[in-house]
Design a protein around this motif. Structure first.
Motif, PDB file in Angstrom:
ATOM      1  N   ASP A 177       0.843  -1.187   0.000  1.00 36.16           N
ATOM      2  CA  ASP A 177       0.000   0.000   0.000  1.00 36.16           C
ATOM      3  C   ASP A 177       0.886   1.246   0.000  1.00 36.16           C
ATOM      4  O   ASP A 177       1.678   1.448   0.915  1.00 36.16           O
ATOM      5  CB  ASP A 177      -0.882  -0.017   1.256  1.00 36.16           C
ATOM      6  CG  ASP A 177      -1.830   1.155   1.270  1.00 36.16           C
ATOM      7  OD1 ASP A 177      -2.812   1.107   0.512  1.00 36.16           O
ATOM      8  OD2 ASP A 177      -1.579   2.127   2.008  1.00 36.16           O
TER       9      ASP A 177
ATOM     10  N   SER B   5     -11.055   5.710  -0.600  1.00 36.38           N
ATOM     11  CA  SER B   5     -10.530   5.631   0.756  1.00 36.38           C
ATOM     12  C   SER B   5     -11.166   6.728   1.605  1.00 36.38           C
ATOM     13  O   SER B   5     -11.425   7.834   1.101  1.00 36.38           O
ATOM     14  CB  SER B   5      -9.014   5.799   0.736  1.00 36.38           C
ATOM     15  OG  SER B   5      -8.485   5.704   2.037  1.00 36.38           O
TER      16      SER B   5
ATOM     17  N   GLN C 286     -10.734   2.029   1.590  1.00 40.32           N
ATOM     18  CA  GLN C 286      -9.701   1.911   2.633  1.00 40.32           C
ATOM     19  C   GLN C 286     -10.033   2.882   3.768  1.00 40.32           C
ATOM     20  O   GLN C 286     -10.092   4.094   3.542  1.00 40.32           O
ATOM     21  CB  GLN C 286      -8.311   2.204   2.053  1.00 40.32           C
ATOM     22  CG  GLN C 286      -7.229   1.955   3.084  1.00 40.32           C
ATOM     23  CD  GLN C 286      -5.819   2.222   2.594  1.00 40.32           C
ATOM     24  OE1 GLN C 286      -5.062   2.938   3.256  1.00 40.32           O
ATOM     25  NE2 GLN C 286      -5.437   1.660   1.466  1.00 40.32           N
TER      26      GLN C 286
ATOM     27  N   GLU D 208      -9.877   3.460   8.386  1.00 41.63           N
ATOM     28  CA  GLU D 208      -9.304   2.990   9.645  1.00 41.63           C
ATOM     29  C   GLU D 208     -10.154   1.824  10.168  1.00 41.63           C
ATOM     30  O   GLU D 208     -11.376   1.925  10.232  1.00 41.63           O
ATOM     31  CB  GLU D 208      -9.282   4.136  10.676  1.00 41.63           C
ATOM     32  CG  GLU D 208      -8.731   3.676  12.013  1.00 41.63           C
ATOM     33  CD  GLU D 208      -8.533   4.826  13.009  1.00 41.63           C
ATOM     34  OE1 GLU D 208      -8.458   5.995  12.594  1.00 41.63           O
ATOM     35  OE2 GLU D 208      -8.444   4.516  14.217  1.00 41.63           O
TER      36      GLU D 208
ATOM     37  N   TYR E 127      -6.820   0.431   7.410  1.00 42.05           N
ATOM     38  CA  TYR E 127      -5.513   1.027   7.734  1.00 42.05           C
ATOM     39  C   TYR E 127      -5.357   1.203   9.243  1.00 42.05           C
ATOM     40  O   TYR E 127      -6.334   1.094   9.979  1.00 42.05           O
ATOM     41  CB  TYR E 127      -5.251   2.315   6.953  1.00 42.05           C
ATOM     42  CG  TYR E 127      -6.054   3.559   7.232  1.00 42.05           C
ATOM     43  CD1 TYR E 127      -5.941   4.277   8.416  1.00 42.05           C
ATOM     44  CD2 TYR E 127      -6.894   4.065   6.245  1.00 42.05           C
ATOM     45  CE1 TYR E 127      -6.646   5.448   8.630  1.00 42.05           C
ATOM     46  CE2 TYR E 127      -7.616   5.244   6.451  1.00 42.05           C
ATOM     47  CZ  TYR E 127      -7.486   5.929   7.646  1.00 42.05           C
ATOM     48  OH  TYR E 127      -8.192   7.094   7.845  1.00 42.05           O
TER      49      TYR E 127
END
Ligand code: A2P
Length: 282
Positions: free
Chosen positions: A22, A138, A162, A164, A188
């Protein structure tokens, strides 16, 4: 990152067995990531098709006419022909230009009005041109995802979002919504971040000190980090742990030789605090 740290870490990661990498232009180390991948290909250890590289479109590049040139710049830095996944890094746009965080005289971020749907169409064109095998997003919430999904004439859905995601921020509602729409959640900060106070909300306690994660780890002879990563992959969340330490890079890969029971999964799910480490205050 210190010069060469990323190059070394990516090479160790590839040797360890990692294939998903990533990255982003704004991490300023894409040249080292590309070099590591190319060196490993030259060594005959991997083929290009074995690697899954994710790149990201930064906030200052949302205007549709900037999308393809920005991806082309990333490919030039990587010295690769395509990325496997290209994602819109954040759903808000900043004023285009050289400044990554354009600010006015009061130090306030200068935003930029763009149409996320038009940005998405430019992303679709990158896929059609073969520059990105897949496209995604994201830091999108449900409303922002719906805007894309309901766009008239949508050609490609985002394959992934994407965000948290870890035991203290489990995202149950977004996860369910994305499941229903075949959108993969890539989590993430799966280990609870580096706790760098310049961008992390450190009032939330350190994830890896959690007693439940550590107790469960003891049972399997695993660390809290390994339990946290296993928890995520077992609920279908892709993880992208970050480490520049060879031992921890290897440790974070040793998560395929044990599994958590349903009761343990529930126990870990109950740790959710609904508090983000990465608040993205801008
Ligand atoms: P380091 O690079 O020194 O290993 P996240 O992936 O959630 O952003 O977390 C990254 C942070 O966690 C980094 O500070 C990293 O430090 C640290 N880290 C990575 N792997 C482990 C591990 N297995 N145990 C403890 N800390 C880890």
């Amino acid at each position: 990152t210190p010069k060469g740290a990323c190059l070394e870490s990516v090479k160790i990661a590839i040797d360890t067995g990692y294939r998903h990498i990533d990255g982003a232009f704004v991490y300023y180390n894409e040249h080292e990531v590309g070099q590591a991948i190319r060196e490993k290909i030259a060594e005959g250890r991997i083929n290009r098709e074995d690697i899954f590289y994710c790149g990201k479109l930064w906030n200052t590049c949302h205007p549709p006419e900037l999308v393809r040139p920005t991806l082309e710049k990333t490919l030039k830095i990587l010295q690769l022909d395509y990325v496997d996944l290209y994602i819109i890094e954040l759903p808000m746009a900043f004023k285009p230009g050289d400044a990554i965080y354009p600010k006015d005289e009061n130090g306030k971020i200068i935003y930029h009005e763009t149409d996320l749907c038009a940005t998405w169409e430019a992303m679709e064109a990158c896929k059609d041109a073969g520059l990105a095998k897949s496209i995604g997003v994201s830091n999108f919430n449900r409303r922002q995802l719906e805007m894309i999904l309901n766009k008239p004439g949508l050609k490609y859905k985002p394959v992934s979002n994407q965000v948290e995601c870890h035991p203290y921020f489990t995202q149950p509602k977004l996860l369910e919504f994305c499941r229903q729409h075949d959108i993969v959640i890539v989590g993430y900060s799966p280990l609870g971040t580096s706790r760098d106070e310049t961008w992390v909300n450190v009032s939330s306690p350190p994830l890896l000190k959690d007693p439940v994660l550590n107790a469960i780890g003891k049972k399997y002879n695993k660390t809290a980090a390994q339990v946290a990563l296993r928890f995520s992959i077992q609920r279908g969340v892709v993880v992208i742990p970050k480490s520049f330490n060879p031992q921890r890079i290897r440790e974070n890969f040793q998560i395929f030789d044990f599994s958590l029971t349903e009761k343990e999964m529930k126990e870990i799910e109950a740790l959710n605090k609904n508090v983000r480490y990465v608040e993205l205050l801008m």
